[in-house]
Design an enzyme around this catalytic site. Sequence first.
Site, PDB file in Angstrom:
ATOM      1  N   LYS A 114      10.795   4.769   9.467  1.00  8.84           N
ATOM      2  CA  LYS A 114       9.337   5.202   9.323  1.00  8.84           C
ATOM      3  C   LYS A 114       8.402   4.120   9.899  1.00  8.84           C
ATOM      4  CE  LYS A 114       8.356   7.167   5.267  1.00  8.84           C
ATOM      5  NZ  LYS A 114       8.145   7.520   3.750  1.00  8.84           N
ATOM      6  N   LYS A 126      11.952  -1.451  -0.137  1.00 10.75           N
ATOM      7  CA  LYS A 126      11.546  -0.955  -1.057  1.00 10.75           C
ATOM      8  C   LYS A 126      11.973  -1.587  -2.515  1.00 10.75           C
ATOM      9  CE  LYS A 126       9.810   3.447  -1.292  1.00 10.75           C
ATOM     10  NZ  LYS A 126       8.528   4.035  -0.456  1.00 10.75           N
ATOM     11  N   ASP A 166       3.994   3.837  -5.052  1.00 13.13           N
ATOM     12  CA  ASP A 166       4.999   4.940  -4.765  1.00 13.13           C
ATOM     13  C   ASP A 166       5.092   5.854  -6.288  1.00 13.13           C
ATOM     14  OD1 ASP A 166       7.959   6.470  -4.733  1.00 13.13           O
ATOM     15  OD2 ASP A 166       7.305   5.944  -2.871  1.00 13.13           O
ATOM     16  N   THR A 210      -1.121   9.553   2.620  1.00 13.09           N
ATOM     17  CA  THR A 210       0.097  10.368   2.948  1.00 13.09           C
ATOM     18  C   THR A 210       0.183  11.905   2.895  1.00 13.09           C
ATOM     19  OG1 THR A 210       1.179   8.394   1.588  1.00 13.09           O
ATOM     20  CG2 THR A 210       2.660  10.487   1.703  1.00 13.09           C
ATOM     21  N   ASN A 241      -0.076  12.265  -6.347  1.00 14.70           N
ATOM     22  CA  ASN A 241      -1.196  11.676  -5.440  1.00 14.70           C
ATOM     23  C   ASN A 241      -1.122  12.677  -3.815  1.00 14.70           C
ATOM     24  OD1 ASN A 241      -3.075   9.767  -4.243  1.00 14.70           O
ATOM     25  ND2 ASN A 241      -1.332   9.389  -2.989  1.00 14.70           N
TER      26      ASN A 241
END
Length: 445
Positions: A114, A126, A166, A210, A241
């Site tokens: 990504k 992550k 996240d 996003t 979100n």
Amino acid sequence: METQLENVLADVQRRNPGETEFHQAVREVFDSLGPVLRKHPQYVDAAVLERMCEPERQIIFRVPWVDDAGQVRINRGFRVEFSSVLGPYKGGLRFHPSVYLGIVKFLGFEQVFKNSLTGMPLGGGKGGSDFDPRGRTDGEVMRFCQSFMTELHRHLGEHTDVPAGDTGVGGREIGYLFGQYKRITNRYESGVLTGKGLTWGGSLVRTEATGYGTVFFAQHMLATRGLELDGRRVIVSGSGNVAVHAIAKAQQLGARVVAFSDSSGYVVDERGVDLELLRQIKELERGRVSDYAERRASARFSTEGSVWQVPAEVALPCATQNEITVEAARSLVSNGVLAVAEGANMPTTPQAVAVLQGAGILFGPGKAANAGGVATSALEMQQNATRDSWTFEYTEERLAVTMADIHDRCVTTAEEYEAPGNYVLGANIAGFTKVADAMIALGVV
């Protein structure tokens, strides 16, 4: 799948037992790479595949904290620093009971490609914890975040590893994490975390990025067939979100969003989502989607079936991994869906992707369609580095240009490898080759 790819995948499964999400993520990329290995055998000779599937560093640690009743609680923290070949590790933190090493490695692996697709100098990583912030007081969340950062801080830095939010990690959590980092390190290193508040180093549009980016990507996919988003029926999974801002941008561009969901069920609102009411319930009251249906006469809440059974022309999965099954994909196809753009990470099972592609549905994989979040995180890092602050309009324009570039890169790459319209192949190959070329250039490290 090529024999070389099958052998590496088998080794990944052997070396990482039980990590089914990670296995799935690797297989999804490998399914696209046969044509690349035939055209570029140097990737095989340099063992790029093997190196790319092994994280550079995996950090697992204990997170002790004290709840409001004075009871000591123990959670487990993770940070998988997957690849720094293109830049510092970059990727979010997820706080959710489902988090374990396999989830974090799948997310980190996806993040590498990504971030590569954005064209920005970012590596992939992550992290997170099996801590559940839902139902916890602000004081409990603060104490957990402080304990989490007390361990994690030694692995971070604006040129080393830059986390973001996240699932389960929003502005509140980022604030507590950044405060503890600043306290421990005795420096205001604003570029070490992204998703910060606007008054202390954050960027306009980062919260929306996003969701907005996913809608921009869907818009570009439709345009390849001479179609517009304006006037289309849209369904969205999730109500966090990403989902909320996908709904906002879709409706701003003229679409009518008629359904959304959470883990308890889904809401259908044929009049179109009342965004102000949804935000009041989800962002201020931290309520459930059923509360929306109770207050909105045109809405109904259901626990039967799934949101994917609601007829729509555009579907935006923005909740979690593997939520669109084969059955759900067949429902989407039979109901006339034109395009699916993934706002979440790997929300569609491989079998469901095959159903959608087999039916000629435009399908935008998450590593491309939801890359707007990390792209705007990079813009936040730029502003932090230059002590600058950009307007909402300028930042959104940068986001829109980036999503157009990602879309075009996927299309061009798919055409180069004789698979026109295959966004999965285009995204996987475009993301892979940039990382692979850099790995070879830097030697065996």
